[in-house]
Design an enzyme around this catalytic site. Sequence first.
Site, PDB file in Angstrom:
ATOM      1  N   ASP A 223      51.344  42.959  40.071  1.00 25.96           N
ATOM      2  CA  ASP A 223      51.024  44.253  41.401  1.00 25.96           C
ATOM      3  C   ASP A 223      52.390  44.361  42.197  1.00 25.96           C
ATOM      4  OD1 ASP A 223      48.725  44.026  40.032  1.00 25.96           O
ATOM      5  OD2 ASP A 223      47.897  43.279  42.332  1.00 25.96           O
ATOM      6  N   TYR A 374      44.202  43.382  30.396  1.00 24.67           N
ATOM      7  CA  TYR A 374      44.954  41.790  29.636  1.00 24.67           C
ATOM      8  C   TYR A 374      46.310  41.704  29.377  1.00 24.67           C
ATOM      9  CZ  TYR A 374      40.982  40.865  32.672  1.00 24.67           C
ATOM     10  OH  TYR A 374      39.554  41.332  34.122  1.00 24.67           O
TER      11      TYR A 374
HETATM   12  N1  LIG Z   1      42.417  34.844  53.380  1.00 27.45           N
HETATM   13  C1  LIG Z   1      42.186  33.752  52.722  1.00 27.45           C
HETATM   14  N2  LIG Z   1      42.427  32.457  53.104  1.00 27.45           N
HETATM   15  C2  LIG Z   1      42.029  31.623  51.992  1.00 27.45           C
HETATM   16  N3  LIG Z   1      42.088  31.680  50.900  1.00 27.45           N
HETATM   17  C3  LIG Z   1      42.162  32.807  50.605  1.00 27.45           C
HETATM   18  C4  LIG Z   1      42.476  34.253  51.096  1.00 27.45           C
HETATM   19  N4  LIG Z   1      42.777  34.875  50.394  1.00 27.45           N
HETATM   20  C5  LIG Z   1      42.529  34.214  48.991  1.00 27.45           C
HETATM   21  N5  LIG Z   1      42.208  33.388  49.256  1.00 27.45           N
HETATM   22  C6  LIG Z   1      42.193  31.855  47.907  1.00 27.45           C
HETATM   23  O1  LIG Z   1      42.640  32.727  47.109  1.00 27.45           O
HETATM   24  C7  LIG Z   1      43.039  31.696  45.814  1.00 27.45           C
HETATM   25  C8  LIG Z   1      43.797  33.265  45.113  1.00 27.45           C
HETATM   26  O2  LIG Z   1      43.512  34.501  45.830  1.00 27.45           O
HETATM   27  P1  LIG Z   1      43.233  35.991  44.473  1.00 27.45           P
HETATM   28  O3  LIG Z   1      42.137  35.557  43.876  1.00 27.45           O
HETATM   29  O4  LIG Z   1      43.011  36.511  45.370  1.00 27.45           O
HETATM   30  O5  LIG Z   1      44.147  36.537  43.703  1.00 27.45           O
HETATM   31  P2  LIG Z   1      45.886  36.650  44.293  1.00 27.45           P
HETATM   32  O6  LIG Z   1      46.695  34.955  45.032  1.00 27.45           O
HETATM   33  O7  LIG Z   1      46.351  37.764  45.264  1.00 27.45           O
HETATM   34  O8  LIG Z   1      46.684  36.543  43.275  1.00 27.45           O
HETATM   35  P3  LIG Z   1      46.207  38.142  42.642  1.00 27.45           P
HETATM   36  O9  LIG Z   1      47.620  38.973  42.514  1.00 27.45           O
HETATM   37  O10 LIG Z   1      46.555  37.073  41.202  1.00 27.45           O
HETATM   38  O11 LIG Z   1      45.151  38.646  42.494  1.00 27.45           O
HETATM   39  C9  LIG Z   1      41.676  32.460  45.879  1.00 27.45           C
HETATM   40  O12 LIG Z   1      41.032  30.895  45.140  1.00 27.45           O
HETATM   41  C10 LIG Z   1      41.244  32.598  47.106  1.00 27.45           C
HETATM   42  O13 LIG Z   1      40.209  31.672  47.285  1.00 27.45           O
HETATM   43  O1  LIG Z   2      41.818  38.351  36.767  1.00 26.62           O
HETATM   44  P1  LIG Z   2      40.633  39.811  37.167  1.00 26.62           P
HETATM   45  O2  LIG Z   2      39.812  38.945  37.891  1.00 26.62           O
HETATM   46  O3  LIG Z   2      39.745  40.357  36.282  1.00 26.62           O
HETATM   47  O4  LIG Z   2      41.655  40.245  37.717  1.00 26.62           O
HETATM   48  C1  LIG Z   2      42.472  41.401  37.736  1.00 26.62           C
HETATM   49  C2  LIG Z   2      43.166  42.287  38.892  1.00 26.62           C
HETATM   50  O5  LIG Z   2      44.399  41.234  38.947  1.00 26.62           O
HETATM   51  C3  LIG Z   2      45.745  41.446  38.857  1.00 26.62           C
HETATM   52  O6  LIG Z   2      45.703  41.934  37.505  1.00 26.62           O
HETATM   53  C4  LIG Z   2      47.012  40.689  39.717  1.00 26.62           C
HETATM   54  O7  LIG Z   2      46.166  41.586  40.822  1.00 26.62           O
HETATM   55  C5  LIG Z   2      44.884  43.163  38.866  1.00 26.62           C
HETATM   56  O8  LIG Z   2      46.135  43.921  38.572  1.00 26.62           O
HETATM   57  C6  LIG Z   2      44.360  43.482  38.495  1.00 26.62           C
HETATM   58  O9  LIG Z   2      43.137  43.804  39.147  1.00 26.62           O
END
Ligand SMILES: Nc1ncnc2c1ncn2[C@@H]1O[C@H](COP(=O)(O)OP(=O)(O)OP(=O)(O)O)[C@@H](O)[C@H]1O
Ligand SMILES: O=P(O)(O)OC[C@H]1O[C@](O)(CO)[C@@H](O)[C@@H]1O
Length: 451
Positions: A223, A374
């Site tokens: 993203d 995906y």
């Molecule tokens: N505010 C927070 N404090 C602690 N842990 C968190 C918090 N937000 C998210 N996490 C943890 O971090 C991990 C990854 O978070 P999330 O699923 O949002 O993906 P991401 O790191 O943002 O990556 P992506 O770009 O794929 O969404 C999860 O295990 C989630 O529980």
């Molecule tokens: O893996 P999931 O839970 O389907 O999430 C999809 C989301 O993850 C991403 O690939 C990365 O944050 C987003 O672009 C999309 O909205």
Amino acid sequence: MRHFLSNAIYYHSGRTPTGDEDSTPMDMWNGYVNNDDRALMKVIKYSSPTSAGAECIDPDCSWVEQWVHRAGPRKDIYYEPNEVKAAIVTCGGLCPGLNDVIRQVVFTLETYGVKNIVGIPFGFRGFFEKGLKEMPLRFHFGNTIQLSRNLVENINLAGGSFLGVSRGGAKTSEIVDSIQARRIDMLFVLGGNGTHAGANAIHDECRKRKLKVSVVAVPKTIDNDIPLMDKTFGFDTAVEEAQRAINSAYIEARSAYHGIGLVKLMGRSSGFIAMHASLSSGQVDVCLIPEVSFALDGEYGVLQHLEQLIKNKGFCVVCVAEAAGQELLQNSGATDASGNTILSDIGVHMQQKIKTHFKGIGVHADIKYIDPTYMVRACRANASDAILCTVLGQNAVHGAFAGFSGITSCICNTHYVYLPVTQVITAPKRVNHKGRMWHRCLTSTGQPDFR
Ligand SMILES: Nc1ncnc2c1ncn2[C@@H]1O[C@H](COP(=O)(O)OP(=O)(O)OP(=O)(O)O)[C@@H](O)[C@H]1O
Ligand SMILES: O=P(O)(O)OC[C@H]1O[C@](O)(CO)[C@@H](O)[C@@H]1O
Ligand SMILES: [Mg+2]
């Protein structure tokens, strides 16, 4: 005014990030990064808040120097390599390049002389879920043996994560209990904004318990929504894949009578993939992103514009970001395991609206809807991401050995640096609708304002 982005924790006693002057003369070059080396974050001085893309830090929009730690190997290291236990964890959704980073972290740790390297399976879940054992990164006929680069040598040839990923289940105290029980000294956390928030919570908890654990993150997300950095790894590859989907939509639309190609692209809250894929393909007539609201109906709506395109050009291509136009849809309010909002499907909605519209005006339209979902993130990293992953992975290890914790290894303003994690979790980075890139995109598509 000078401002240092340097509130990451630096463990090395008697050594501060700014206080270690190296008097080595130029002719005694040693290849190390000096602790006082800094990279300048902002290189444009906007003369006015009305300048395109102006980001004003203070009310007068005067230029504020922002310096960040330069990444790389230090002459003095904080840890004794053969006493170190290092762990790697990959969290969130998949992203091209995860395996490249895992591989480089292992290679670099090994170069320092670290022998005890483990992988935590399936994201943060692997720290506490019963039955998930840490993964020694080398097996031999079923027996665990000492780590070597052999096991990870070829993992970059495939997409996905060698260690597995997961969302949700982040219980910081349990994670830190597990870190403590496993006697982990360095934790490399690969993930997006959620993961960085998690890494920050782990870092804070370790500090509270006075554990000397280096928590070093590497920013991963297709993203590209993590602030202050040029880009996150995986983004370039996702754009390249997305561009293939647009190309297919173009070919379908071009070859059909009154063809309309519609492509929906990922991007949870930011339209970077849609904007960049539209720009790079050059085949998009309408690009819709969450940062810019639009109307579908009415005199200035998208549907009216599509009608004109069919009339004048005979076909058209629309690229819509998954988070665009959410205000036009019903939202269930549901969230995923990590607490991220589950988006309503703008792609399917638009497909229906376009069909109904053209039927209503009695004009034939052949709509081809492509949702590559995906496919844009399950592939292996392209060349530019592979290089980025290599550098970020190596620098993550250098950062841990330098004694840093609570940092992320990233690229800012073309230089490789360490940023404090706290600085990158404030809010997601979004496309600046007043910025030059969005306006370049509008020039390329030729689309009007849909309001
Ligand atoms: N505010 C927070 N404090 C602690 N842990 C968190 C918090 N937000 C998210 N996490 C943890 O971090 C991990 C990854 O978070 P999330 O699923 O949002 O993906 P991401 O790191 O943002 O990556 P992506 O770009 O794929 O969404 C999860 O295990 C989630 O529980
Ligand atoms: O893996 P999931 O839970 O389907 O999430 C999809 C989301 O993850 C991403 O690939 C990365 O944050 C987003 O672009 C999309 O909205
Ligand atoms: Mg996220």
